[in-house]
Design an enzyme around this catalytic site. Sequence first.
Site, mmCIF file in Angstrom:
data_model
loop_
_atom_site.group_PDB
_atom_site.id
_atom_site.type_symbol
_atom_site.label_atom_id
_atom_site.label_comp_id
_atom_site.label_asym_id
_atom_site.label_seq_id
_atom_site.Cartn_x
_atom_site.Cartn_y
_atom_site.Cartn_z
ATOM 1 N N SER A 252 8.776 28.975 -5.503
ATOM 2 C CA SER A 252 7.723 29.972 -5.493
ATOM 3 C C SER A 252 6.498 29.264 -4.336
ATOM 4 O O SER A 252 5.560 30.153 -3.929
ATOM 5 C CB SER A 252 7.250 30.357 -6.713
ATOM 6 O OG SER A 252 6.491 29.190 -7.380
ATOM 7 N N CYS A 338 12.846 20.743 -18.966
ATOM 8 C CA CYS A 338 12.077 19.282 -18.799
ATOM 9 C C CYS A 338 10.908 19.417 -20.135
ATOM 10 O O CYS A 338 9.719 18.781 -19.987
ATOM 11 C CB CYS A 338 11.438 18.969 -17.515
ATOM 12 S SG CYS A 338 10.334 20.324 -16.745
HETATM 13 N N1 SAH Z 1 14.122 20.340 -8.536
HETATM 14 C C1 SAH Z 1 13.067 19.946 -7.954
HETATM 15 C C2 SAH Z 1 11.814 19.645 -9.332
HETATM 16 C C3 SAH Z 1 11.392 21.176 -9.761
HETATM 17 S S1 SAH Z 1 9.859 21.270 -10.231
HETATM 18 C C4 SAH Z 1 13.382 18.570 -7.500
HETATM 19 O O1 SAH Z 1 14.179 17.803 -7.808
HETATM 20 O O2 SAH Z 1 12.316 18.117 -6.935
HETATM 21 C C5 SAH Z 1 9.731 22.956 -10.459
HETATM 22 C C6 SAH Z 1 9.496 23.770 -9.267
HETATM 23 O O3 SAH Z 1 9.456 25.140 -9.687
HETATM 24 C C7 SAH Z 1 8.042 23.494 -8.537
HETATM 25 O O4 SAH Z 1 8.338 23.236 -7.206
HETATM 26 C C8 SAH Z 1 7.247 25.076 -8.820
HETATM 27 O O5 SAH Z 1 6.858 25.318 -7.489
HETATM 28 C C9 SAH Z 1 8.550 25.799 -8.863
HETATM 29 N N2 SAH Z 1 8.209 27.225 -9.799
HETATM 30 C C10 SAH Z 1 7.406 27.353 -10.686
HETATM 31 N N3 SAH Z 1 7.657 28.747 -11.097
HETATM 32 C C11 SAH Z 1 8.583 29.091 -10.367
HETATM 33 C C12 SAH Z 1 9.054 30.515 -9.972
HETATM 34 N N4 SAH Z 1 8.777 31.287 -11.112
HETATM 35 N N5 SAH Z 1 10.054 30.683 -9.120
HETATM 36 C C13 SAH Z 1 10.494 29.900 -8.498
HETATM 37 N N6 SAH Z 1 9.981 28.537 -8.284
HETATM 38 C C14 SAH Z 1 9.075 28.305 -9.120
#
Ligand code: SAH
Length: 394
Positions: A252, A338
Site C-alpha cells: 500500500s 508478526c
Molecule cells: N515482507 C516485507 C515486510 C512487510 S512489512 C519484507 O520482507 O521486507 C508490512 C508491509 O505491509 C509494509 O510495507 C506496509 O506498507 C504494508 N501494508 C500495510 N497495510 C497494507 C495493505 N492493506 N495492503 C498492502 N500493503 C500493506
Amino acid sequence: MTKIFLKRGKEESLGRRHPWIFSGAIDRIDGEPDEGDVVDVYSRSGEFLARGHYQIGSITVRVLSFVQEEIDGLWWRDRIAQALAVRRAVGVANDPQTDCYRLVHGEGDNLPGLIIDIYGGTAVVQAHSVGMFRSRMAIASALREVYGDGIRAVYDKSAQTLPFKADTGAVDGYLWGGGEATEQVVTEHGNRFYVDWGIGQKTGFFLDQRENRELVKRYSAGRTVLNTFSYTGGFSVYALAGGAREVVSVDSSASAVRLACRNAELNFGADVHHEGVASDAFEYLKECGRTFDLIILDPPAFAKHHKVLGNATKGYTRLNARAISQIAPGGILFTFSCSQAVSRELFRTTVFTAAAIAGRNVRILHQLTQPADHPVNIYHPEGEYLKGLVLYVE
Ligand code: SAH
C-alpha cells in the site's frame, strides 16, 4: 538512587528472571525518579532484586541487571560485546555474503527497550524506552569501542518508537559520523538492497525475514510469484534470484513499491520480470482475476493488543482464504503473522479455517519463525513474535 519496593509475593517473576515490573506490583517508591532514571528494586522485606530503567506506564521498570552493578561505560561495552559474540556464533556478523543483521534484540539480549540493527558500516539505534533513549550516547560510544573500524556511523531512530507522553523531544539523526545521507546499499545472502534508515519503516529493512527469504528462493524456480505486503521487495528479489518466471510486488506504500522496483533492477537489470503495484493487498487479490504458483503474505501486525485479537483473526482468515483460493494447483503459500499477541496455535488455527473456507487440500511443509539474530530470552517468552507456515496447495 531511588528504591522501589514491591508488594508481598510480587518478587516471584523477578526470581524467574522476567525483566519487567508492572505498576500493579509496586508497593511504594522511595524517591522521585525521573523517567529513564536507573532505579533499584527491592522486595517488601528489603531484599535487593534488580536494577533497571524507570518509566511511567504499565511496565514501570525494565530490568538491566539482577545484581548491584554500575550501569557505566564498561557495562554498556560488555553487553554490546556479548550481543556481537552471539551474532558471530550464529554466523551473521562474519558472513561475507551478508552485511546487515540485528545486533541487539531488546530483552533477547538482556537490553529491554533497545534495538540495534547493523547496515554495513552504520549502526541504527532504536530506543523503545526513555531510559535507553537517555543512554544513547553511552550506547554509541560502546558500539565504537566494540566495533573499532567496523562501523563508521551511528544513527538514532527513536522519534517514532518512544512513548508519546514522555515528551522527550527526540529527533532522528546521526549520533556520530554519517553526514547527510541515510540511504545505502546492503547485501543479504549476496542479494543487494537499497535501505534508507531515515525514511524507511522500522530501522529501514525487515531483517527478521532473512532466512525465510532464502526458503522462498528455493521454491521459486519457474514459478509465477505474488509478493503481497512486499515493502521494499525483500522476498521479490530472492524469488527472482531463485529463477521465478514473473514476480509481482504489492504494497500500500507507493514509496516502498518504488524501492522494490529499484531493488529488482539493482540485482537483475532493467529487463527483470518484475512488476510493482501500489495497492491494498486484499483489493489486489480480489481484482487481479488470476492465480499464482507462489504467494507470500507478510502483513503488518493486525493485532497490537490482546483486546483486538478477534478482529485481527478475522482479518488473517479472510486474507489467507483469498490467497489459498488463488494459488494454482500444486502451488505454494508462504503466510506469516508478526503479531506478538497471536500465538503459534491461534495462527495455525486461523490458517486451517482459511484452508477450509477455500476448500482446498493443504499440507504444511515448513513452520517458520524469527532468525537467530532475533533471539528469545528464555525467561521472556513474549519475545517470540514471528510465525510462518509454508503450505503446499493441491
Ligand atoms: N515482507 C516485507 C515486510 C512487510 S512489512 C519484507 O520482507 O521486507 C508490512 C508491509 O505491509 C509494509 O510495507 C506496509 O506498507 C504494508 N501494508 C500495510 N497495510 C497494507 C495493505 N492493506 N495492503 C498492502 N500493503 C500493506
